[in-house]
Design a protein around this motif. Structure first.
Motif, short mmCIF file in Angstrom:
data_model
loop_
_atom_site.label_atom_id
_atom_site.label_comp_id
_atom_site.label_asym_id
_atom_site.label_seq_id
_atom_site.Cartn_x
_atom_site.Cartn_y
_atom_site.Cartn_z
N ARG A 42 4.58 -0.11 -4.57
CA ARG A 42 5.13 0.87 -3.84
C ARG A 42 5.13 2.36 -4.43
N PRO A 43 5.11 3.32 -3.65
CA PRO A 43 4.89 4.55 -4.62
C PRO A 43 6.42 4.91 -4.98
N ARG A 57 -14.14 1.32 -8.22
CA ARG A 57 -13.03 1.99 -8.51
C ARG A 57 -12.04 2.02 -7.26
N LYS A 58 -12.60 2.09 -6.09
CA LYS A 58 -11.87 2.45 -4.67
C LYS A 58 -11.34 1.08 -4.57
N GLU A 95 -6.22 -2.52 -4.14
CA GLU A 95 -5.74 -3.73 -4.67
C GLU A 95 -4.33 -3.25 -5.45
N VAL A 96 -4.23 -2.38 -6.22
CA VAL A 96 -3.21 -1.80 -6.87
C VAL A 96 -2.17 -1.27 -5.81
N LYS A 97 -2.56 -0.57 -4.95
CA LYS A 97 -1.67 -0.05 -3.74
C LYS A 97 -1.04 -1.17 -2.86
#
Length: 137
Positions: A83-84, A71-72, A77-79
């Motif tokens: 971008r936020p 999960r981490k 990978e998604v981060k």
């Protein structure tokens, strides 16, 4: 008539009969449920008396640890790909573009609808726009 699970069932189009056949193994005889389970699990002894509660707890803890690690890794990978939203808002403000969320737009439309200064056409337009955003939610 009920047939055992795992049976092959077909409709004979020439005779109109429904036919059922138990699946055959390589040696010509049908597998029992226990034999199929052993094949699926491999060479694992699944006898419930062979595992202690401590062994089961350790195995479960290892599964949880590996799941957390996966999960981490997925989150990292998604981060990397995205971008936020706060960072995007800052970049759009530098470009003099105001980015609004659906919630902010819906609040504005509701206040426009409730406003006594709005004309009937503006209220109808606000309702149509609200319908669009509510449908997305």
């Amino acid at each position: 008539q009920a047939v055992p699970a795992g049976s092959h069932v077909r409709l004979n189009l020439q005779t109109g009969d429904r036919e059922a056949k138990l699946p055959d193994s390589e040696n010509g005889r049908s597998d029992t449920r226990e034999e199929r389970r052993r094949k699926r699990l491999g060479k694992v002894d699944v006898d419930s008396n062979s595992f202690t509660s401590q062994e089961l707890k350790k195995a479960l803890a290892k599964m949880k640890e590996s799941e957390k690690a996966e999960r981490k890794a997925h989150e990292e990978e998604v981060k990397k790909k995205f971008r936020p939203i706060e960072q995007l808002k800052e970049e759009f403000e530098k470009l003099n573009v105001k980015m609004e969320t659906d919630y902010e737009i819906m609040v504005k439309l509701i206040s426009k609808f409730n406003s006594s200064a709005s004309t009937l056409d503006e209220k109808v337009a606000a309702l149509y726009d609200l319908e669009y955003y509510v449908h997305q939610v």
